[in-house]
Scaffold this motif. Sequence first.
Motif, PDB file in Angstrom:
ATOM      1  N   VAL A 277       0.826  -1.204   0.000  1.00 44.95           N
ATOM      2  CA  VAL A 277       0.000   0.000   0.000  1.00 44.95           C
ATOM      3  C   VAL A 277       0.863   1.258   0.000  1.00 44.95           C
ATOM      4  O   VAL A 277       1.859   1.347   0.724  1.00 44.95           O
ATOM      5  N   ARG A 278       0.463   2.233  -0.801  1.00 49.72           N
ATOM      6  CA  ARG A 278       1.042   3.580  -0.781  1.00 49.72           C
ATOM      7  C   ARG A 278      -0.029   4.537  -0.258  1.00 49.72           C
ATOM      8  O   ARG A 278      -1.162   4.514  -0.746  1.00 49.72           O
ATOM      9  N   VAL A 279       0.328   5.342   0.738  1.00 49.66           N
ATOM     10  CA  VAL A 279      -0.608   6.359   1.209  1.00 49.66           C
ATOM     11  C   VAL A 279      -0.039   7.731   0.870  1.00 49.66           C
ATOM     12  O   VAL A 279       1.150   7.983   1.028  1.00 49.66           O
ATOM     13  N   VAL A 280      -0.896   8.585   0.378  1.00 54.37           N
ATOM     14  CA  VAL A 280      -0.522   9.950   0.044  1.00 54.37           C
ATOM     15  C   VAL A 280      -1.192  10.863   1.063  1.00 54.37           C
ATOM     16  O   VAL A 280      -2.415  10.836   1.228  1.00 54.37           O
ATOM     17  N   CYS A 281      -0.386  11.638   1.759  1.00 58.27           N
ATOM     18  CA  CYS A 281      -0.869  12.433   2.887  1.00 58.27           C
ATOM     19  C   CYS A 281      -0.796  13.923   2.572  1.00 58.27           C
ATOM     20  O   CYS A 281       0.196  14.405   2.026  1.00 58.27           O
ATOM     21  N   ALA A 282      -1.842  14.640   2.925  1.00 58.81           N
ATOM     22  CA  ALA A 282      -1.886  16.096   2.776  1.00 58.81           C
ATOM     23  C   ALA A 282      -2.983  16.620   3.675  1.00 58.81           C
ATOM     24  O   ALA A 282      -3.653  15.860   4.361  1.00 58.81           O
ATOM     25  N   GLY A 283      -3.182  17.929   3.666  1.00 55.42           N
ATOM     26  CA  GLY A 283      -4.217  18.537   4.484  1.00 55.42           C
ATOM     27  C   GLY A 283      -3.683  19.179   5.739  1.00 55.42           C
ATOM     28  O   GLY A 283      -4.342  20.020   6.340  1.00 55.42           O
ATOM     29  N   ALA A 284      -2.481  18.770   6.154  1.00 57.96           N
ATOM     30  CA  ALA A 284      -1.806  19.358   7.312  1.00 57.96           C
ATOM     31  C   ALA A 284      -0.373  18.855   7.286  1.00 57.96           C
ATOM     32  O   ALA A 284      -0.112  17.753   6.787  1.00 57.96           O
ATOM     33  N   PRO A 285       0.583  19.664   7.783  1.00 58.29           N
ATOM     34  CA  PRO A 285       1.960  19.169   7.864  1.00 58.29           C
ATOM     35  C   PRO A 285       2.029  17.908   8.715  1.00 58.29           C
ATOM     36  O   PRO A 285       1.288  17.756   9.688  1.00 58.29           O
ATOM     37  N   VAL A 286       2.914  16.993   8.344  1.00 59.67           N
ATOM     38  CA  VAL A 286       2.988  15.715   9.057  1.00 59.67           C
ATOM     39  C   VAL A 286       4.160  15.723  10.029  1.00 59.67           C
ATOM     40  O   VAL A 286       5.112  16.481   9.887  1.00 59.67           O
ATOM     41  N   PHE A 302       4.935   5.822   2.576  1.00 57.77           N
ATOM     42  CA  PHE A 302       4.384   7.128   2.924  1.00 57.77           C
ATOM     43  C   PHE A 302       4.842   8.168   1.905  1.00 57.77           C
ATOM     44  O   PHE A 302       6.040   8.337   1.652  1.00 57.77           O
ATOM     45  N   LEU A 303       3.880   8.876   1.314  1.00 60.38           N
ATOM     46  CA  LEU A 303       4.157   9.962   0.372  1.00 60.38           C
ATOM     47  C   LEU A 303       3.453  11.214   0.887  1.00 60.38           C
ATOM     48  O   LEU A 303       2.371  11.123   1.473  1.00 60.38           O
ATOM     49  N   GLN A 304       4.062  12.368   0.681  1.00 61.38           N
ATOM     50  CA  GLN A 304       3.424  13.605   1.114  1.00 61.38           C
ATOM     51  C   GLN A 304       3.310  14.582  -0.044  1.00 61.38           C
ATOM     52  O   GLN A 304       4.220  14.693  -0.869  1.00 61.38           O
ATOM     53  N   VAL A 305       2.181  15.276  -0.087  1.00 57.31           N
ATOM     54  CA  VAL A 305       1.983  16.331  -1.072  1.00 57.31           C
ATOM     55  C   VAL A 305       1.511  17.590  -0.354  1.00 57.31           C
ATOM     56  O   VAL A 305       1.048  17.539   0.784  1.00 57.31           O
ATOM     57  N   TYR A 306       1.626  18.702  -1.044  1.00 54.80           N
ATOM     58  CA  TYR A 306       1.133  19.974  -0.515  1.00 54.80           C
ATOM     59  C   TYR A 306       0.456  20.714  -1.661  1.00 54.80           C
ATOM     60  O   TYR A 306       0.949  20.746  -2.795  1.00 54.80           O
ATOM     61  N   GLY A 307      -0.673  21.287  -1.356  1.00 58.17           N
ATOM     62  CA  GLY A 307      -1.391  22.083  -2.342  1.00 58.17           C
ATOM     63  C   GLY A 307      -2.624  22.675  -1.697  1.00 58.17           C
ATOM     64  O   GLY A 307      -2.930  22.423  -0.522  1.00 58.17           O
ATOM     65  N   LEU A 308      -3.355  23.458  -2.461  1.00 62.19           N
ATOM     66  CA  LEU A 308      -4.595  24.063  -2.013  1.00 62.19           C
ATOM     67  C   LEU A 308      -5.662  23.760  -3.054  1.00 62.19           C
ATOM     68  O   LEU A 308      -5.345  23.365  -4.177  1.00 62.19           O
ATOM     69  N   THR A 309      -6.911  23.970  -2.686  1.00 59.01           N
ATOM     70  CA  THR A 309      -7.978  23.817  -3.668  1.00 59.01           C
ATOM     71  C   THR A 309      -7.691  24.704  -4.874  1.00 59.01           C
ATOM     72  O   THR A 309      -7.908  24.314  -6.020  1.00 59.01           O
ATOM     73  N   GLU A 310      -7.166  25.902  -4.603  1.00 57.64           N
ATOM     74  CA  GLU A 310      -6.913  26.864  -5.683  1.00 57.64           C
ATOM     75  C   GLU A 310      -5.740  26.484  -6.574  1.00 57.64           C
ATOM     76  O   GLU A 310      -5.647  26.951  -7.713  1.00 57.64           O
ATOM     77  N   ALA A 332       7.247  19.639   3.163  1.00 52.82           N
ATOM     78  CA  ALA A 332       6.156  19.655   2.185  1.00 52.82           C
ATOM     79  C   ALA A 332       6.582  18.970   0.899  1.00 52.82           C
ATOM     80  O   ALA A 332       5.799  18.285   0.258  1.00 52.82           O
ATOM     81  N   GLY A 333       7.850  19.172   0.487  1.00 55.18           N
ATOM     82  CA  GLY A 333       8.346  18.485  -0.691  1.00 55.18           C
ATOM     83  C   GLY A 333       8.935  19.418  -1.725  1.00 55.18           C
ATOM     84  O   GLY A 333       8.997  20.635  -1.552  1.00 55.18           O
ATOM     85  N   ALA A 334       9.357  18.824  -2.837  1.00 57.07           N
ATOM     86  CA  ALA A 334       9.925  19.577  -3.953  1.00 57.07           C
ATOM     87  C   ALA A 334       8.797  19.986  -4.897  1.00 57.07           C
ATOM     88  O   ALA A 334       7.771  19.311  -4.986  1.00 57.07           O
ATOM     89  N   PRO A 335       8.958  21.089  -5.620  1.00 59.49           N
ATOM     90  CA  PRO A 335       7.909  21.506  -6.553  1.00 59.49           C
ATOM     91  C   PRO A 335       7.573  20.393  -7.541  1.00 59.49           C
ATOM     92  O   PRO A 335       8.459  19.715  -8.060  1.00 59.49           O
ATOM     93  N   ALA A 336       6.289  20.186  -7.776  1.00 60.17           N
ATOM     94  CA  ALA A 336       5.846  19.192  -8.750  1.00 60.17           C
ATOM     95  C   ALA A 336       6.208  19.663 -10.161  1.00 60.17           C
ATOM     96  O   ALA A 336       6.516  20.835 -10.396  1.00 60.17           O
ATOM     97  N   LEU A 337       6.163  18.734 -11.076  1.00 57.88           N
ATOM     98  CA  LEU A 337       6.494  19.042 -12.468  1.00 57.88           C
ATOM     99  C   LEU A 337       5.619  20.184 -12.987  1.00 57.88           C
ATOM    100  O   LEU A 337       4.395  20.153 -12.889  1.00 57.88           O
ATOM    101  N   GLY A 338       6.248  21.225 -13.505  1.00 59.62           N
ATOM    102  CA  GLY A 338       5.527  22.364 -14.060  1.00 59.62           C
ATOM    103  C   GLY A 338       5.155  23.436 -13.058  1.00 59.62           C
ATOM    104  O   GLY A 338       4.544  24.441 -13.428  1.00 59.62           O
ATOM    105  N   VAL A 339       5.531  23.247 -11.786  1.00 56.77           N
ATOM    106  CA  VAL A 339       5.181  24.207 -10.728  1.00 56.77           C
ATOM    107  C   VAL A 339       6.388  25.077 -10.404  1.00 56.77           C
ATOM    108  O   VAL A 339       7.498  24.573 -10.233  1.00 56.77           O
ATOM    109  N   ARG A 340       6.162  26.376 -10.327  1.00 57.29           N
ATOM    110  CA  ARG A 340       7.188  27.318  -9.861  1.00 57.29           C
ATOM    111  C   ARG A 340       6.757  27.863  -8.511  1.00 57.29           C
ATOM    112  O   ARG A 340       5.603  28.264  -8.338  1.00 57.29           O
ATOM    113  N   LEU A 341       7.690  27.870  -7.554  1.00 55.38           N
ATOM    114  CA  LEU A 341       7.429  28.414  -6.231  1.00 55.38           C
ATOM    115  C   LEU A 341       8.494  29.430  -5.875  1.00 55.38           C
ATOM    116  O   LEU A 341       9.655  29.270  -6.256  1.00 55.38           O
TER     117      LEU A 341
END
Length: 505
Positions: A277-286, A302-310, A332-341
Amino acid sequence: MYVPLTTADFLDRAEATAANRTALVDEPLQPATPVPTATYGDLLRRVRAWQAGLDALGIGERERVAVVSPNSARLLELLYAVTASGRVYVPVNYRLTPEEISYILRQCDASVVFVDPGMDAALGTVDGPKRFVLGEQTEQEVMRFDVVPRPWSRPDESAVATLNYTSGTSSCPKGVALTHRSIWLNTMTFGIHARIWEGDVYLHTLPTFHCNGWGVPFLLAGLGAKQVLLRRIDGAEILHRVQEHGVTLAFGAPAVWDAVIEAARKWPGEIPGRGRVRVVCAGAPVSERLVSQVENELGWEFLQVYGLTETTLLTFNRRLPGAEGDGGLPRAGAPALGVRLRSGRRGEVLARSNMVLDSYWQDEGANAVALEDGWFRTGDVGAFDDEGYLVLFDRVKDVIVTGGESVSSVEVEDCLLSHPSVAGVAVIGVPDRRWGETVKALVVLAEGACLTEEEIISHCKQRMASYKAPTSVEFRDALPRTSNGKVQKGRLREPYWAGHDRRIH
């Protein structure tokens, strides 16, 4: 060659390559009769029946179709049917009050609303658009299996596909308009980073009203992957579904995995899904604790992502080969493909990508505040470490994230101030081991008034979704204020966050 990117692409591939593969296993315990386990061929026939039914109701392209329901097969069918036919899907948080739901239906000018039978009685006061109860009524009065639906006249990747409402920092929810293009790219980007493939079995532990289940239901259809619906979060039930259906992938906030860990400690025999099983966690810092427990006690990746509805997906983080300790997973992680932060004023994280919202629905004021020189203001404060990974520390916006749900402190304060015995109030988020943060109210009573903590909490629960209500109340003689009268929330938060490196948990 230019071919518009639309959500119909995923359904077209499902029909062409996976018609005989299992598509959906519906939640068996629900007030409606569950949809029988369906292949993707069956699913597509039902999707077309929904589309033909919407045609018969006179619901045209670009009109809004709202759905108020926990996870269910019918909810997913409508997600697919509405968007692929050029209409706009509006998934409404079923935990909101009738008044809050009424506001959303008015604000988006919904033409029709479909309601889960378990919500129907509570939403009896909701009026406005045509309304149908999911299940027997929609099977008989809406879906049309004997009619071919009208095709989308001019597929357009810039058309709004979904409106997802988020509380943000204002007392009124804002509709996040996501286009077919942003959803398509988010879906594919998520799939690349999470390594989703045809052999995955996905458990819907994430409410689909949250950013369309992070876009992944579209990719699962395009790949022909099996999807198992779960109506309510329960740690033991999640373990049972993992065992029964061979689940390999699930998403959720930290509180979901805490519930599974607690259930696993009472589970007889070997934990199901170990090494699979792989679980992807978000919604709050872990926390490091949670990462360790998922990996060592459950034996799940364990995988973690960060983002907003927007913004949909912004960062992704997984354990890299040779990593020591927690491997930096609490970041939170590294920027996803195509994302600039980048960092803006006060260290606020600014984001730019093809997956960021088109706009807030009919809210130019909110657009002006959130979108600045081509960058979206996340409201989160963070910094980038030497490896280019984002670490979050605090929030600029006055938002509390509890169990993955965003709560506007302003909204809760307005509710509390409507009580005649409350003279002043400040609502803050305080750290909580299970929920990340919980809502705390610091209340100043009117002169001569007498009010208990239980009465204050009850007052809120009667007027707003229960998760927004304070879990604790403290009474104060006065609230600290600046020279211009603004409550000093930073000062109020400080004692509760002492000893924490970050002001979000």
